[in-house]
Design a protein around this motif. Structure first.
Motif, short mmCIF file in Angstrom:
data_model
loop_
_atom_site.label_atom_id
_atom_site.label_comp_id
_atom_site.label_asym_id
_atom_site.label_seq_id
_atom_site.Cartn_x
_atom_site.Cartn_y
_atom_site.Cartn_z
N THR A 292 -35.74 -6.17 -9.12
CA THR A 292 -35.58 -4.86 -9.78
C THR A 292 -36.76 -3.95 -9.49
O THR A 292 -36.81 -2.83 -9.97
CB THR A 292 -35.45 -5.04 -11.31
OG1 THR A 292 -36.59 -5.76 -11.79
CG2 THR A 292 -34.18 -5.80 -11.66
N SER A 293 -37.71 -4.43 -8.70
CA SER A 293 -38.91 -3.66 -8.37
C SER A 293 -38.94 -3.31 -6.89
O SER A 293 -38.73 -4.18 -6.03
CB SER A 293 -40.16 -4.48 -8.74
OG SER A 293 -41.31 -3.93 -8.13
N LEU A 294 -39.19 -2.06 -6.58
CA LEU A 294 -39.28 -1.61 -5.19
C LEU A 294 -40.45 -2.29 -4.48
O LEU A 294 -40.37 -2.63 -3.31
CB LEU A 294 -39.44 -0.08 -5.14
CG LEU A 294 -39.51 0.56 -3.75
CD1 LEU A 294 -38.25 0.26 -2.95
CD2 LEU A 294 -39.70 2.09 -3.86
N LYS A 295 -41.54 -2.50 -5.21
CA LYS A 295 -42.73 -3.13 -4.63
C LYS A 295 -42.42 -4.57 -4.18
O LYS A 295 -42.79 -4.98 -3.08
CB LYS A 295 -43.86 -3.14 -5.67
CG LYS A 295 -45.19 -3.66 -5.13
CD LYS A 295 -46.27 -3.57 -6.19
CE LYS A 295 -47.60 -4.10 -5.65
NZ LYS A 295 -48.67 -4.04 -6.68
N VAL A 296 -41.74 -5.32 -5.03
CA VAL A 296 -41.36 -6.70 -4.69
C VAL A 296 -40.38 -6.71 -3.52
O VAL A 296 -40.48 -7.55 -2.62
CB VAL A 296 -40.72 -7.41 -5.92
CG1 VAL A 296 -40.19 -8.78 -5.53
CG2 VAL A 296 -41.73 -7.52 -7.04
N PHE A 297 -39.44 -5.77 -3.54
CA PHE A 297 -38.46 -5.67 -2.46
C PHE A 297 -39.14 -5.39 -1.12
O PHE A 297 -38.83 -6.02 -0.10
CB PHE A 297 -37.44 -4.56 -2.77
CG PHE A 297 -36.48 -4.28 -1.65
CD1 PHE A 297 -35.54 -5.22 -1.27
CD2 PHE A 297 -36.52 -3.07 -0.97
CE1 PHE A 297 -34.65 -4.97 -0.22
CE2 PHE A 297 -35.64 -2.80 0.07
CZ PHE A 297 -34.71 -3.76 0.44
N LYS A 298 -40.08 -4.46 -1.11
CA LYS A 298 -40.80 -4.13 0.13
C LYS A 298 -41.57 -5.34 0.66
O LYS A 298 -41.59 -5.58 1.87
CB LYS A 298 -41.76 -2.96 -0.13
CG LYS A 298 -41.09 -1.60 -0.24
CD LYS A 298 -42.11 -0.51 -0.47
CE LYS A 298 -41.45 0.87 -0.51
NZ LYS A 298 -42.46 1.96 -0.77
#
Length: 433
Positions: A292-298
């Motif tokens: 749910t986090s863009l940072k984790v996804f990146k």
């Protein structure tokens, strides 16, 4: 070396899985049938077979109305709830019977139309009459195959898929040698027969699940399976229709031989890209679903790209360098002019992989509307660019269109993925305020 060890869970276990073994086996069979067709029929035969395969994919979609992925999902979800599974099977059977009746009428009474549309002659209308009676077998095959996958019985699914493919390959080899083009076309049309034979050997228990069921829609499954119909339409119908239209455009503007070169390039592309299928389903989707986090996804995206991009970049460079040998090995000297298609096709495929890894976030987060919109944009771009650049540049224009399509698609995906995570963050803030 340390990087590979760190990611061995992703690429030794996931990529070289039972699924990958199945892909390799089917690819070998595909190479055999492709070689026979290339030697006996040349680029012209490859082009006509490409048209028929696109049509078969479309007709097969109508026979099950594209619900098989939905059946897979709910089979897995309600595996321990027999009453729910019964409702699922009854609803899927109802959808499939409707689809089979529709496709029977379309093919039986429109046989001459389809022969003229695909082959520019009415003499192959008998193929579509045969299909009208046999495509319900494909509907049953797709449903049983989805149930088996939903049970996570991947070995059985691989065995069934390989056996059906092997029988079709035998049909192609025997009938091409015996009857040339007519034999090749008939072999493709007999695919549903190969599928039902395979089910009778390996999947009788799944076939019996539909015995004695009512043909009835249950509200939950009627509505939820419809989502998968729309998704499948965007992927299967649009893809095959656009490919058909572009191949016919190439035949009209250039020649059937040039269309055969492009069809052969697409087949080769499909073989090596199929190795990504296991990575998408076994690793990427489950991993993305928890994010749910863009940072984790990146961060996850970078770790995936560090492995995938070098592997495929090296593979593609090897394919490009040895393209002449590959063409003669898989096809024949008659296909050597297709060398000019490799550069933009391979670069475009690399961009496609980069974009697809990111785009699977739509499926993981159940953003069906965005998935459908991006698929429609992608195929619209291919058609528009394809027609324009084929008219301007000849056959090389179709692969340049492929590359440009995925460049624009990638840009769209980047913006939309950021939008998804911003939306999630906004919802979370509202919940916690």
């Amino acid at each position: 070396m340390d990087l590979f060890k760190k990611n061995k869970d992703l690429f030794l276990v996931k990529l070289f899985s039972v699924n990958s073994i199945g892909v390799i086996s089917r690819s070998v069979l595909g190479f055999v049938s492709q070689k026979i067709v290339a030697v006996y029929l040349g680029p012209n035969g490859i082009a006509l077979l490409g048209n028929l395969r696109n049509a078969l994919n479309l007709f097969g979609f109508v026979s099950t109305i594209g619900i098989d992925q939905g059946v897979l999902k709910y089979q897995s979800e309600f595996e321990d709830k027999p009453n729910e599974l019964k409702k699922l099977y009854e609803s899927s059977l109802a959808y499939s019977i409707i689809g089979s009746i529709v496709i029977f009428l379309v093919l039986f009474f429109g046989a001459t139309y389809w022969s003229n549309y695909l082959f520019k002659t009415p003499e192959y209308n008998y193929l579509f009459v045969i299909l009208a009676f046999t495509l319900p077998f494909t509907a049953l095959y797709n449903l049983c195959f989805a149930i088996i996958n939903g049970k996570s019985n991947y070995k059985k699914a691989t065995l069934i898929s390989f056996t059906a493919y092997a029988i079709v390959t035998l049909f192609i080899v025997a009938l091409v040698i015996c009857c040339d083009l007519n034999g090749a076309l008939l072999a493709v049309v007999l695919t549903p027969i190969a599928q039902i034979i395979t089910l009778m050997i390996f999947a009788r228990s799944e076939m019996y699940l539909f015995y004695g069921l009512k043909i009835k829609f249950h509200k939950f499954y009627k509505n939820n399976l419809f989502v998968f119909i729309v998704m499948s339409f965007s992927a299967v119908v649009l893809g095959n229709v656009v490919e058909l239209q572009l191949r016919n455009h190439i035949i009209k503007k250039l020649s059937i031989q040039e269309a055969g070169y492009w069809t052969s390039m697409l087949s080769l592309s499909n073989y090596y890209l199929s190795f990504m299928t296991g990575v998408y389903s076994l690793y990427i989707l489950p991993k993305y679903a928890k994010m749910t986090s863009l940072k984790v996804f990146k961060k996850e995206l970078v770790s995936i790209y560090k492995i995938i991009i070098p592997i495929f970049a090296l593979m593609f460079m090897g394919i490009y360098v040895f393209r002449e040998i590959i063409i003669q090995l898989l096809y024949s000297k008659e296909f050597l002019p297709m060398q000019s298609l490799f550069k933009w096709q391979l670069i475009g495929d690399l961009v496609k992989i980069i974009a697809a890894v990111m785009a699977y976030q739509f499926i993981a987060q159940k953003s069906w509307k965005l998935f459908i919109i991006t698929e429609m944009i992608s195929y619209a771009l291919l058609y528009i660019f394809g027609v324009y650049f084929v008219d301007k540049m000849g056959i090389e224009g179709i692969v340049l269109a492929h590359f440009l399509r995925y460049v624009v698609y990638l840009i769209v995906i980047i913006f939309l993925v950021q939008y998804i995570f911003k939306k999630h963050n906004t919802i979370d803030e509202v919940k916690h305020s």
